[in-house]
Design a protein around this motif. Sequence first.
Motif, mmCIF file in Angstrom:
data_model
loop_
_atom_site.group_PDB
_atom_site.id
_atom_site.type_symbol
_atom_site.label_atom_id
_atom_site.label_comp_id
_atom_site.label_asym_id
_atom_site.label_seq_id
_atom_site.Cartn_x
_atom_site.Cartn_y
_atom_site.Cartn_z
ATOM 1 N N THR A 1 0.860 -1.178 0.000
ATOM 2 C CA THR A 1 0.000 0.000 0.000
ATOM 3 C C THR A 1 0.898 1.230 0.000
ATOM 4 N N TYR B 1 1.236 5.230 0.164
ATOM 5 C CA TYR B 1 0.558 6.439 0.622
ATOM 6 C C TYR B 1 1.268 7.644 0.004
ATOM 7 N N ARG C 1 -3.017 5.066 -2.006
ATOM 8 C CA ARG C 1 -3.918 5.777 -1.110
ATOM 9 C C ARG C 1 -3.295 7.119 -0.766
#
Length: 599
Positions: free
Chosen positions: A235, A237, A258
């Motif tokens: 993931t 960021y 994200r």
Amino acid sequence: MFQDFTSRSTPAHGPARLALLRQAIASEGLTGFLIPRADAHQGEYVADCDARLGWLTGFTGSAGFCIVLPEVAGVFIDGRYRVQVKSEVDLGAFTPVPWPEVKAGPWLLEHLPAGGRIGFDPWLHSRKEVEDLRRALDGSAIELVETANLIDAIWTDRPAPPTATARVHPLDFAGESSAEKRGRLAAGLAKQGAQAAVLTLPDSISWLLNIRGADIPRNPVVQAFAVLQANGHLTLYAEAAKFPPEIRAHLGNEVTLRPVSAFAAGLRSLPGPVQVDPASAPHQVGRALEEAGTPVLWAEDPCIAPKARKTAAEAAGMRAAHLRDGAALVEFLAWLDTEAPKGNLTEIDVVTQLEQHRRATGQLVDISFDTICGAGPNGAIVHYRVTEATNRRVSPGELLLIDSGAQYPDGTTDITRTLAVGPVPEGAAEAFTRVLQGMIAISRARFPRGLAGRDLDALARVALWSAGMDYDHGTGHGVGAALCVHEGPARISRISDVPLAPGMILSNEPGHYREGQWGIRIENLILVTEAPKLGDNRDHLCFETLTWVPIDRRLIVVEMLSQPERAWIDSYHAGVLARIGPLVGAAARDWLVAACAPL
């Protein structure tokens, strides 16, 4: 991309800004506040929006911090910046503190014997840094208090965070796909019993994903946070604007993008144990996990060691980049040798011309750091950065120190040459020769596998020590492959215990400095390689030189050199001529032939 020569120093504003900060400190019920150089990614170089130390104090160095108390504001700087800090900060408002000789804990105990409450932003200090300071203050009445950033509260015109577009780092240069890297690292996490690892270093994330960016000046990284799971999923960021469709396609389905604003909440939802680097991750990362009841495995960022050991493709790219850069440097030095003795050049003229020669290669992405170009006494400022206010004429009878580098698509360079402009100053040639002897000693070193930089550092200093000389910086730092010019974990330094391993690239840059007169430093980049078997076939390592640019023979006292040292110089210059001669124009080639003549 061009180097900015305007001064970033703001001593005139220092007292006013310091007064505002002290008001904010008092209003929070605190006694003092810590202001680091670092940002939330613990990077050496920071974006304009994170240059809090410079905004407050005027100090522009790449390492240091400030502690503001009611009656004193200490600016902690290491040996590279002892001279520079005095010209950048208002000495009536800020007190330079020699660090690490004087550490934050003892300094606070001295200045706050009755105790106090010291605020710090937990996003800007690593877990290790905070815990070390807590231990130093243990038993005292001084309390460390996590707080919002008080600089941000008074910095009304703070720049916006960077949003530069990312680019793909080709597999031909990386030598290993992002999926392969993630799979290899994920397997390591699973073996250690970790469900995930939090990554906060932009160069680690950029290396792992085979991407590059332009969020930080001179460092081709993408600022982001990431969580790598033990199944290989990551993931990321970061702001979506940095990743156009072709970059998202490159990242693939196993990478979820994200926004940065979701990072804190994402930490609290992770299953544990979660691996976190105590030396680089913000203190707040561990705090968020612990508050969520998630077990934390404190261990080094899993990208750091494999990133330091370059693949065959990365090593090849670095070799190619250094040949390209060497040709640009030779063209530049040939020009400089003609123009400098006339006495009409300034430091800015020199820096501008050097960048133009690198740009003429057609492959320059950026310079790898702001060029250090110090004429005469400015050369004694180890990390001097010329500005319009400090710009000095290059005068005959002085030394000129030029420390520079470039970012190319396939590699990163860093080279220092000290040059004689006309007559050589008294004592300079002898000092130069001792520095050269140290550089040769590292270049020729052969050593058992398992030794660290601290085991080799003295080799670079013996010739200087024998004459009562030394230098107040490490001998070498790690270098990234088309990444940051300063890269951990290995270095050649008295304090480095990281074993050197094949594939690591380091700088080799001893020096000597006489404040008010001149500075001397000679730097090549070197690659750790397997040494040919000798004797009883012990497992030894050695160095391959990557940098091919002449060393100023006018500053060498030949009689001071041993026969092996003379042979090394002659062999090195023969290598420069063979490799670089075919890459430069006729005039530069003629200059190169003379510059590389045998001793």
